[in-house]
Design a protein around this motif. Structure first.
Motif, PDB file in Angstrom:
ATOM      1  N   PRO A 178      -4.423  10.649   2.654  1.00 44.89           N
ATOM      2  CA  PRO A 178      -5.639  10.333   3.429  1.00 44.89           C
ATOM      3  C   PRO A 178      -5.548   9.001   4.164  1.00 44.89           C
ATOM      4  CG  PRO A 178      -6.082  10.239   1.064  1.00 44.89           C
ATOM      5  CD  PRO A 178      -4.722  10.831   1.225  1.00 44.89           C
ATOM      6  N   LYS A 179      -4.751   8.069   3.650  1.00 43.47           N
ATOM      7  CA  LYS A 179      -4.576   6.789   4.358  1.00 43.47           C
ATOM      8  C   LYS A 179      -3.829   7.008   5.671  1.00 43.47           C
ATOM      9  CE  LYS A 179      -3.736   4.465   0.194  1.00 43.47           C
ATOM     10  NZ  LYS A 179      -5.075   4.636  -0.388  1.00 43.47           N
ATOM     11  N   VAL A 180      -2.727   7.730   5.565  1.00 43.98           N
ATOM     12  CA  VAL A 180      -1.923   7.967   6.760  1.00 43.98           C
ATOM     13  C   VAL A 180      -2.725   8.779   7.781  1.00 43.98           C
ATOM     14  CG1 VAL A 180       0.145   9.127   7.619  1.00 43.98           C
ATOM     15  CG2 VAL A 180       0.264   7.719   5.556  1.00 43.98           C
ATOM     16  N   GLU A 181      -3.440   9.771   7.290  1.00 44.83           N
ATOM     17  CA  GLU A 181      -4.264  10.578   8.210  1.00 44.83           C
ATOM     18  C   GLU A 181      -5.310   9.714   8.900  1.00 44.83           C
ATOM     19  OE1 GLU A 181      -3.986  15.000   6.102  1.00 44.83           O
ATOM     20  OE2 GLU A 181      -5.655  13.667   5.599  1.00 44.83           O
ATOM     21  N   ALA A 182      -5.901   8.803   8.107  1.00 40.61           N
ATOM     22  CA  ALA A 182      -6.930   7.925   8.686  1.00 40.61           C
ATOM     23  C   ALA A 182      -6.316   6.981   9.719  1.00 40.61           C
ATOM     24  CB  ALA A 182      -7.629   7.128   7.579  1.00 40.61           C
ATOM     25  N   CYS A 183      -5.123   6.474   9.424  1.00 38.79           N
ATOM     26  CA  CYS A 183      -4.436   5.587  10.378  1.00 38.79           C
ATOM     27  C   CYS A 183      -4.190   6.331  11.687  1.00 38.79           C
ATOM     28  CB  CYS A 183      -3.082   5.125   9.824  1.00 38.79           C
ATOM     29  SG  CYS A 183      -3.192   3.950   8.470  1.00 38.79           S
ATOM     30  N   VAL A 184      -3.667   7.540  11.567  1.00 39.27           N
ATOM     31  CA  VAL A 184      -3.335   8.334  12.748  1.00 39.27           C
ATOM     32  C   VAL A 184      -4.589   8.609  13.566  1.00 39.27           C
ATOM     33  CG1 VAL A 184      -2.558  10.627  13.501  1.00 39.27           C
ATOM     34  CG2 VAL A 184      -1.276   9.376  11.741  1.00 39.27           C
ATOM     35  N   ARG A 185      -5.622   9.030  12.875  1.00 38.04           N
ATOM     36  CA  ARG A 185      -6.866   9.373  13.556  1.00 38.04           C
ATOM     37  C   ARG A 185      -7.441   8.152  14.272  1.00 38.04           C
ATOM     38  NH1 ARG A 185     -12.486  11.734  10.893  1.00 38.04           N
ATOM     39  NH2 ARG A 185     -13.751  10.915  12.588  1.00 38.04           N
ATOM     40  N   ALA A 186      -7.450   7.017  13.578  1.00 42.55           N
ATOM     41  CA  ALA A 186      -8.043   5.803  14.159  1.00 42.55           C
ATOM     42  C   ALA A 186      -7.231   5.325  15.358  1.00 42.55           C
ATOM     43  CB  ALA A 186      -8.143   4.715  13.093  1.00 42.55           C
ATOM     44  N   VAL A 187      -5.922   5.288  15.212  1.00 42.53           N
ATOM     45  CA  VAL A 187      -5.078   4.792  16.300  1.00 42.53           C
ATOM     46  C   VAL A 187      -5.180   5.722  17.509  1.00 42.53           C
ATOM     47  CG1 VAL A 187      -2.676   4.369  16.998  1.00 42.53           C
ATOM     48  CG2 VAL A 187      -3.528   3.468  14.824  1.00 42.53           C
ATOM     49  N   ARG A 188      -5.214   7.017  17.227  1.00 39.36           N
ATOM     50  CA  ARG A 188      -5.393   7.969  18.323  1.00 39.36           C
ATOM     51  C   ARG A 188      -6.704   7.744  19.057  1.00 39.36           C
ATOM     52  NH1 ARG A 188      -3.094  13.058  15.867  1.00 39.36           N
ATOM     53  NH2 ARG A 188      -0.985  12.605  16.534  1.00 39.36           N
ATOM     54  N   ALA A 189      -7.727   7.337  18.287  1.00 38.94           N
ATOM     55  CA  ALA A 189      -9.052   7.142  18.880  1.00 38.94           C
ATOM     56  C   ALA A 189      -9.183   5.788  19.571  1.00 38.94           C
ATOM     57  CB  ALA A 189     -10.123   7.290  17.809  1.00 38.94           C
ATOM     58  N   GLY A 190      -8.137   4.969  19.515  1.00 39.64           N
ATOM     59  CA  GLY A 190      -8.191   3.715  20.269  1.00 39.64           C
ATOM     60  C   GLY A 190      -8.184   2.447  19.428  1.00 39.64           C
ATOM     61  N   VAL A 191      -8.196   2.592  18.092  1.00 38.90           N
ATOM     62  CA  VAL A 191      -8.058   1.399  17.247  1.00 38.90           C
ATOM     63  C   VAL A 191      -6.652   0.852  17.514  1.00 38.90           C
ATOM     64  CG1 VAL A 191      -7.947   0.572  14.856  1.00 38.90           C
ATOM     65  CG2 VAL A 191      -9.688   2.244  15.527  1.00 38.90           C
ATOM     66  N   HIS A 192      -6.572  -0.451  17.755  1.00 39.58           N
ATOM     67  CA  HIS A 192      -5.336  -1.021  18.271  1.00 39.58           C
ATOM     68  C   HIS A 192      -4.171  -0.871  17.300  1.00 39.58           C
ATOM     69  CE1 HIS A 192      -3.052  -4.672  19.856  1.00 39.58           C
ATOM     70  NE2 HIS A 192      -2.920  -3.702  20.736  1.00 39.58           N
ATOM     71  N   ARG A 193      -4.398  -1.268  16.036  1.00 42.08           N
ATOM     72  CA  ARG A 193      -3.349  -1.178  15.015  1.00 42.08           C
ATOM     73  C   ARG A 193      -3.975  -0.769  13.683  1.00 42.08           C
ATOM     74  NH1 ARG A 193      -0.444  -1.596  18.809  1.00 42.08           N
ATOM     75  NH2 ARG A 193       1.051  -3.236  19.295  1.00 42.08           N
ATOM     76  N   ALA A 194      -3.218  -0.006  12.882  1.00 41.74           N
ATOM     77  CA  ALA A 194      -3.646   0.292  11.513  1.00 41.74           C
ATOM     78  C   ALA A 194      -2.549  -0.189  10.568  1.00 41.74           C
ATOM     79  CB  ALA A 194      -3.880   1.787  11.351  1.00 41.74           C
ATOM     80  N   HIS A 195      -2.938  -0.726   9.427  1.00 39.27           N
ATOM     81  CA  HIS A 195      -1.969  -1.312   8.502  1.00 39.27           C
ATOM     82  C   HIS A 195      -2.186  -0.793   7.089  1.00 39.27           C
ATOM     83  CE1 HIS A 195      -0.983  -4.615  11.393  1.00 39.27           C
ATOM     84  NE2 HIS A 195      -2.229  -4.388  11.780  1.00 39.27           N
ATOM     85  N   ILE A 196      -1.076  -0.575   6.394  1.00 37.88           N
ATOM     86  CA  ILE A 196      -1.136  -0.254   4.964  1.00 37.88           C
ATOM     87  C   ILE A 196      -0.442  -1.404   4.246  1.00 37.88           C
ATOM     88  CG2 ILE A 196      -0.403   1.365   3.164  1.00 37.88           C
ATOM     89  CD1 ILE A 196      -0.494   3.555   5.415  1.00 37.88           C
ATOM     90  N   LEU A 197      -1.212  -2.161   3.459  1.00 43.48           N
ATOM     91  CA  LEU A 197      -0.685  -3.382   2.844  1.00 43.48           C
ATOM     92  C   LEU A 197      -0.757  -3.311   1.331  1.00 43.48           C
ATOM     93  CD1 LEU A 197      -2.520  -6.143   4.938  1.00 43.48           C
ATOM     94  CD2 LEU A 197      -0.446  -4.885   5.533  1.00 43.48           C
ATOM     95  N   ASP A 198       0.048  -4.162   0.707  1.00 43.17           N
ATOM     96  CA  ASP A 198       0.060  -4.241  -0.750  1.00 43.17           C
ATOM     97  C   ASP A 198      -1.038  -5.198  -1.217  1.00 43.17           C
ATOM     98  OD1 ASP A 198       0.609  -4.407  -3.420  1.00 43.17           O
ATOM     99  OD2 ASP A 198       2.786  -4.512  -3.146  1.00 43.17           O
ATOM    100  N   GLY A 199      -2.106  -4.615  -1.727  1.00 44.61           N
ATOM    101  CA  GLY A 199      -3.246  -5.416  -2.178  1.00 44.61           C
ATOM    102  C   GLY A 199      -2.942  -6.245  -3.414  1.00 44.61           C
ATOM    103  N   ARG A 200      -1.787  -5.988  -4.039  1.00 50.67           N
ATOM    104  CA  ARG A 200      -1.429  -6.785  -5.231  1.00 50.67           C
ATOM    105  C   ARG A 200      -0.837  -8.132  -4.824  1.00 50.67           C
ATOM    106  NH1 ARG A 200       2.646  -2.492  -7.570  1.00 50.67           N
ATOM    107  NH2 ARG A 200       3.396  -2.953  -5.472  1.00 50.67           N
ATOM    108  N   VAL A 201      -0.389  -8.230  -3.585  1.00 49.03           N
ATOM    109  CA  VAL A 201       0.175  -9.500  -3.104  1.00 49.03           C
ATOM    110  C   VAL A 201      -0.980 -10.441  -2.780  1.00 49.03           C
ATOM    111  CG1 VAL A 201       1.469 -10.571  -1.221  1.00 49.03           C
ATOM    112  CG2 VAL A 201       2.183  -8.352  -2.130  1.00 49.03           C
ATOM    113  N   PRO A 202      -1.001 -11.632  -3.390  1.00 46.49           N
ATOM    114  CA  PRO A 202      -2.104 -12.548  -3.105  1.00 46.49           C
ATOM    115  C   PRO A 202      -2.197 -12.844  -1.607  1.00 46.49           C
ATOM    116  CG  PRO A 202      -0.774 -13.374  -4.937  1.00 46.49           C
ATOM    117  CD  PRO A 202      -0.051 -12.188  -4.370  1.00 46.49           C
ATOM    118  N   HIS A 203      -3.395 -12.752  -1.068  1.00 44.43           N
ATOM    119  CA  HIS A 203      -3.677 -13.071   0.334  1.00 44.43           C
ATOM    120  C   HIS A 203      -2.905 -12.195   1.330  1.00 44.43           C
ATOM    121  CE1 HIS A 203      -6.011 -16.312  -1.229  1.00 44.43           C
ATOM    122  NE2 HIS A 203      -4.956 -16.828  -1.831  1.00 44.43           N
ATOM    123  N   ALA A 204      -2.652 -10.935   0.937  1.00 48.63           N
ATOM    124  CA  ALA A 204      -1.957 -10.006   1.835  1.00 48.63           C
ATOM    125  C   ALA A 204      -2.670  -9.924   3.190  1.00 48.63           C
ATOM    126  CB  ALA A 204      -1.879  -8.623   1.202  1.00 48.63           C
TER     127      ALA A 204
END
Ligand code: ADP
Ligand code: MG
Length: 337
Positions: A294-320
């Motif tokens: 669902p993350k990848v699908e959401a990224c694809v959908r958002a970017v297709r709709a004009g969101v400039h960039r989508a990111h998947i980050l490691d939330g365990r890294v402090p201050h990611a």
């Protein structure tokens, strides 16, 4: 022509008055110079996102991961995990650090909208209440009791925890459920999953009003259908739909893995940048499973709709979040058109 009288050179060092602070050490000067260079490095990034909306999805697993989640495999959108949700010191610290990042984003002129999950926390309360969780294809079957529990945990607990963590820094965060002001109209997603919903309509008016007031909306992903029946909706899907409806600059997922892997169980295959075409190939290769889908699908959908960039980050890294937004480093996976 007369020349100015030249002052007498001071030969003796003058003793500093008692009020003058002690000399700055070389190490302190070096540290200050480093801070200045970090701020300078951040400047072009701040300029680019200043005044723009950034939707941040904070994963329930990122919350729980800080408290050492064992066996973190693909368990589906809301898979149960070991670990103790947001209760431990480490998880509280991780939440505080996330909140700090969001407040800093706001302080430099970015307009953050937070969307959160809470699968592990729902699983934990279900367990405590002695309610069995049934999964079909990795998705939680949500009967009326389960929906009540999910709603209590998401709206009443996880949402409150995030709002409080942000508001330690000032009167900034406002918690919302997707039910509020008809933010999310839901429809059932699978006939046999009960009250698991899809997003059918987003009305971003209330979010826009809050953001325009300088506030930080924090959204729990329960939606309601036209009759008022509530549904639990996957938070990744909601984050993507909100980013699209708000015409956000960026959509950022904070999860419990270092990024999108081409081969799910091989950490050396993390991909740092991917176009929609590359993402398409990875999807077709079957390399995306469980909660990553669902993350990848959401990224694809958002970017297709004009969101400039989508990111998947490691939330365990402090201050990611800060690393991604304000430094040249860039962390995790970036999806672009
Ligand atoms: P969240 O709470 O952030 O939504 P999820 O557990 O739902 O977390 O989704 C993240 C998980 O997806 C990762 O921990 C990983 O086990 C799994 N996953 C499946 N396929 C992939 C892939 N191709 N790359 C990275 N992670 C993947
Ligand atoms: Mg998930």
């Amino acid at each position: 022509m007369t020349s100015e009288p030249v002052p007498e050179p001071v030969s003796e060092p003058v003793a500093a008055p008692a009020s003058v602070p002690p000399k700055v050490t070389r190490a302190q000067k070096a540290a200050a110079a480093k801070t200045a260079s970090v701020l300078v490095e951040a400047l072009p990034y701040i300029r680019r996102v200043w005044g723009k909306i950034v939707v941040v999805k904070y994963g329930g697993n990122a919350l729980a991961a800080a408290s050492e989640v064992e066996g973190a495999d693909a368990q589906g959108a809301d898979g149960p995990r070991a670990g103790d949700g947001a209760g431990s010191d480490a998880a509280v610290e991780a939440l505080a650090s996330f909140a700090q990042d969001v407040v800093l984003m706001r302080a430099v002129g970015i307009l953050p909208v937070v969307v959160h999950g809470g699968g592990p926390q729902i699983g934990e309360l279900m367990q405590r209440l002695g309610k069995e969780t049934e999964f079909r294809n990795g998705l939680r079957v949500t009967d009326a009791d389960t929906l009540d529990i999910a709603r209590m945990v998401l709206v009443g607990k996880v949402n409150r925890d995030i709002v409080s963590a942000i508001n330690v820094h000032g009167p900034l965060a406002v918690g919302m459920s997707g039910e509020d002001a008809n933010l999310i109209t839901a429809a059932p997603s699978h006939a046999d999953l009960g009250f698991v919903g899809n997003v059918s309509v987003v009305d971003p008016t209330m979010l826009q009003r809050l953001v325009a007031e300088g506030l930080i909306p924090v959204v729990a992903t329960i939606g309601a259908d036209e009759s008022g029946q509530a549904y639990n909706i996957n938070a990744d899907t909601v984050a993507g739909a909100l980013a699209e409806a708000l015409e956000a600059e960026k959509l950022i997922f904070l999860t419990d893995i270092e990024g999108l892997r081409v081969v799910p169980d091989d950490p050396t295959t993390v991909i740092h940048q991917a176009s929609l075409a590359v993402i398409d190939e990875i999807i077709r290769s079957g390399g995306i499973q469980g909660g990553m889908m669902p993350k990848v699908e959401a990224c694809v959908r958002a970017v297709r709709a004009g969101v400039h960039r989508a990111h998947i980050l490691d939330g365990r890294v402090p201050h990611a979040l800060l690393l991604e937004l304000f430094t040249d480093a860039g962390v995790g996976t970036m999806v672009m058109p």
